[in-house]
Design a protein around this motif. Structure first.
Motif, PDB file in Angstrom:
ATOM      1  N   ASP A 186       7.852   3.369  -5.711  1.00 34.40           N
ATOM      2  CA  ASP A 186       6.501   4.005  -6.396  1.00 34.40           C
ATOM      3  C   ASP A 186       5.551   4.495  -5.298  1.00 34.40           C
ATOM      4  OD1 ASP A 186       7.825   3.685  -8.941  1.00 34.40           O
ATOM      5  OD2 ASP A 186       6.892   1.863  -9.114  1.00 34.40           O
ATOM      6  N   CYS A 188       1.721   7.050  -4.453  1.00 30.90           N
ATOM      7  CA  CYS A 188       0.765   7.619  -5.048  1.00 30.90           C
ATOM      8  C   CYS A 188       0.391   8.696  -4.081  1.00 30.90           C
ATOM      9  CB  CYS A 188      -0.548   6.711  -5.245  1.00 30.90           C
ATOM     10  SG  CYS A 188      -1.887   7.346  -6.236  1.00 30.90           S
ATOM     11  N   PRO A 190      -2.409  11.515  -2.851  1.00 30.04           N
ATOM     12  CA  PRO A 190      -4.047  11.648  -3.090  1.00 30.04           C
ATOM     13  C   PRO A 190      -4.293  13.153  -3.618  1.00 30.04           C
ATOM     14  CG  PRO A 190      -3.680  11.503  -0.991  1.00 30.04           C
ATOM     15  CD  PRO A 190      -2.352  11.199  -1.729  1.00 30.04           C
ATOM     16  N   GLN A 212      -0.063  15.663  -7.395  1.00 26.34           N
ATOM     17  CA  GLN A 212      -1.145  14.539  -7.111  1.00 26.34           C
ATOM     18  C   GLN A 212      -0.807  13.328  -8.291  1.00 26.34           C
ATOM     19  OE1 GLN A 212      -5.000  15.843  -7.896  1.00 26.34           O
ATOM     20  NE2 GLN A 212      -5.965  13.631  -7.385  1.00 26.34           N
ATOM     21  N   GLY A 213      -0.742  12.250  -7.753  1.00 25.87           N
ATOM     22  CA  GLY A 213      -0.881  10.963  -8.814  1.00 25.87           C
ATOM     23  C   GLY A 213       0.496   9.997  -8.442  1.00 25.87           C
ATOM     24  N   ARG A 214       0.745   9.282  -9.381  1.00 26.65           N
ATOM     25  CA  ARG A 214       1.793   8.246  -8.977  1.00 26.65           C
ATOM     26  C   ARG A 214       3.234   9.005  -9.353  1.00 26.65           C
ATOM     27  NH1 ARG A 214       0.200   2.606  -9.594  1.00 26.65           N
ATOM     28  NH2 ARG A 214      -1.987   2.209  -9.745  1.00 26.65           N
ATOM     29  N   ARG A 243      -0.737   5.508   4.657  1.00 25.33           N
ATOM     30  CA  ARG A 243       0.246   5.852   3.430  1.00 25.33           C
ATOM     31  C   ARG A 243       1.542   5.139   3.782  1.00 25.33           C
ATOM     32  NH1 ARG A 243      -2.663  10.422   4.283  1.00 25.33           N
ATOM     33  NH2 ARG A 243      -0.983  11.595   5.530  1.00 25.33           N
ATOM     34  N   SER A 250       4.885  -0.925  -1.182  1.00 26.58           N
ATOM     35  CA  SER A 250       5.655  -0.613  -2.608  1.00 26.58           C
ATOM     36  C   SER A 250       7.065  -1.067  -2.370  1.00 26.58           C
ATOM     37  CB  SER A 250       5.379   0.712  -2.818  1.00 26.58           C
ATOM     38  OG  SER A 250       5.743   1.066  -4.453  1.00 26.58           O
ATOM     39  N   ASP A 479      -2.668  -2.160  -5.078  1.00 25.67           N
ATOM     40  CA  ASP A 479      -2.356  -0.833  -5.981  1.00 25.67           C
ATOM     41  C   ASP A 479      -1.846   0.441  -4.935  1.00 25.67           C
ATOM     42  OD1 ASP A 479      -2.763   1.598  -7.061  1.00 25.67           O
ATOM     43  OD2 ASP A 479      -4.467   0.987  -8.419  1.00 25.67           O
ATOM     44  N   CYS A 481      -2.230   3.424  -5.056  1.00 22.50           N
ATOM     45  CA  CYS A 481      -3.265   4.413  -5.148  1.00 22.50           C
ATOM     46  C   CYS A 481      -4.530   3.974  -4.215  1.00 22.50           C
ATOM     47  CB  CYS A 481      -3.667   4.956  -6.390  1.00 22.50           C
ATOM     48  SG  CYS A 481      -2.300   5.486  -7.268  1.00 22.50           S
ATOM     49  N   LEU A 484      -5.524   5.268   0.625  1.00 20.92           N
ATOM     50  CA  LEU A 484      -4.386   5.732   0.936  1.00 20.92           C
ATOM     51  C   LEU A 484      -4.677   6.615   2.405  1.00 20.92           C
ATOM     52  CD1 LEU A 484      -2.427   7.175  -2.149  1.00 20.92           C
ATOM     53  CD2 LEU A 484      -1.947   5.514  -0.613  1.00 20.92           C
TER      54      LEU A 484
END
Length: 487
Positions: A186, A188, A190, A212-214, A243, A250, A479, A481, A484
């Motif tokens: 997983d 994320c 930016p 963009q996103g998870r 990152r 993760s 987290d 996200c 990053l």
């Protein structure tokens, strides 16, 4: 009656035979697995390691991890660097503390300006040392497709004053396969990322790689995620490191969530060992598994990621002092980045730094490398109280030393390690001298019974840029996200 009693015994014998047979199959299977993993593992030549290395620490273990982007072999189709020469675009030093409940990984930016000591070439010759050159150039010394991990290890030991216990090189194919073996990781993103962000020479934005996103990535997508540099933040390698640290956090979280079970570890181990090159000390399946299992008690929150304190030096990166020295000193003393003592727990192997030290039969000279009056006499008294024979005290040639240094001559390594137990955090290194010489630094003047730890208010870079401080550290449970990209 007799016949009735015989049937259960017959069934027991059948069950016993089945169980024994099953156990034999398990043992045979384990043997096959070990043979397979052993056959996967490649080692590099330890003859290339420096003969002038730091002494072993009083506790903990240091593992250098290098990411190679060579296009050799199966890496070409995954988008490695140009040509067949192995390059190192990612490197971090993992310190596993003596209590086996804490760990910290210190990323070393590839553009960091460092001194590279003499390194061994493939033909057996040795290079001259280099000053003020990029860190990742150490891996290219000799122009080999496999790179020069011994040269990089020598460089890290020179940079940090820490003895590297093991070195591991992971190539593109190995990284890609490991992410697939765990079922994806997983991450994320930016902002939207395009092919042109991964390859700025493309001449156009190209296809969309990540929205963009998870999301969960594996294989080539995972590789693209950790390689992308341009188009996010300031487009720097420092931002990419942020990152990469998030990705490793993760991935560790994913493996831990699946548990330390054969069904989880064996596919991962198979994928990893196929594309790893390690030092001879890790060159067997049982050694690698033993090291992996030594990490199982580290809580995700106590697995930290930081970056070597840095600042920009033109288009390169310079090491920030005294922040970097304080970071290495705290690691040598087995103190976490927030100042906790994480030495061996009671009952662990060997003595802890705080245990009673016997200096019987050990001779040592003491030098004051500071402007603090009487410091050598104070250290000499401490040494004598533990049974050491102090042969002389004097003022060092330079009085601006930050960290205490313990040097030893031929045959005196064990004595130097004994002395080091009274000076947690000191550099320990071989030298062309006789016996053992302690040169006291400001760390001893300020806290003679403990080594310095990074100041909570210190910054790894000017202007509030993220650095190797508790506020800039990432935990493996953070987290994905968060934090990053620098810039």
């Amino acid at each position: 009656m007799t016949g009735t009693r015989g049937r259960p015994r017959h069934r027991v014998r059948i069950v016993t035979v089945v169980v024994v047979s099953f156990l034999l199959l398990l043992v045979a299977g384990a043997g096959w697995v070990y043979l397979r993993l052993d056959g996967n593992i490649s080692t590099f030549d330890a003859d290339g390691l420096s003969k002038d290395r730091p002494g072993a620490g009083v506790s903990g273990q240091n593992v250098l991890v290098i990411g190679s982007d060579s296009r050799a072999g199966g890496n070409a189709e995954l988008g490695g660097g140009e040509g067949d020469v192995g390059r190192s675009d990612t490197a971090f030093l993992l310190h596993v503390y003596g209590d086996r409940e804490h760990a910290v990984a210190v990323s070393i930016p590839r553009d960091t300006l460092v001194d590279i000591p003499p390194c061994r070439l493939p033909d057996g010759g040795w290079t001259d040392g280099q000053q003020h050159v990029m860190f990742n150039s150490a891996f290219t010394v000799g122009g080999s497709a496999k790179g020069n991990p011994a040269c990089t290890q020598n460089t890290v030991e020179r940079l940090t004053g820490l003895r590297v216990d093991h070195t591991v090189v992971v190539d593109f194919a190995g990284f890609s396969a490991m992410t697939s073996a765990v079922g994806g990781v997983d991450v994320c993103v930016p902002k939207d990322v395009y092919r042109g962000d991964l390859n700025p020479n493309l001449g156009s934005r190209g296809e969309l790689l990540f929205r963009q996103g998870r999301q969960t990535v594996s294989g080539q997508k995972a590789l693209d995620y950790v390689r992308v540099r341009h188009g996010i933040g300031d487009g720097s390698d420092i931002g990419r490191i942020q990152r990469q640290q998030a990705f490793l956090s993760s991935m560790i979280k994913k493996v831990r969530s699946q548990g330390f079970k054969p069904t989880t570890l064996l596919p991962l181990a198979d994928a990893a060992t196929k594309s790893m090159t390690v030092d001879p000390g890790l060159g067997s399946a049982d050694k690698m598994l033993s090291f992996a299992m030594s990490l199982k008690n580290i809580d995700l929150h106590d697995m930290k990621f930081v970056t070597l304190p840095w600042r920009y030096d033109g288009n390169r990166v310079a090491v920030v002092q005294p922040d970097a020295d304080a970071l290495w000193a705290s690691i040598r003393a087995d103190r976490t980045i927030d100042g906790k003592d994480a030495g061996r727990k009671g009952g662990g192997d060997g003595p802890s730094p705080s245990a009673s030290v016997s200096g019987a039969g050990v001779k040592v000279s003491v030098r004051n490398g500071t402007t603090v009056d009487g410091l050598a006499a104070r250290a000499a008294a401490s040494l004598r109280s533990s049974g050491f024979e102090v042969t002389d005290t004097a003022t060092a040639g330079s009085q601006d030393g930050t960290s205490t240094v313990i040097e030893f001559g031929p045959g005196a390594a064990a004595d130097a390690r004994t002395v080091a137990r009274l000076f947690p955090g000191a550099y320990v290194r071989g030298a062309d001298i006789g016996g053992v010489v302690v040169t006291l630094g400001r760390d001893y003047a300020e806290a003679p019974s403990s080594a310095p730890s990074p100041s909570p208010s210190s910054s790894g870079a000017p202007g509030g840029a993220p650095g190797s401080t508790p506020s800039g550290a990432r935990s493996a449970d953070d987290d994905p996200c968060a934090n990053l990209s620098y810039g």
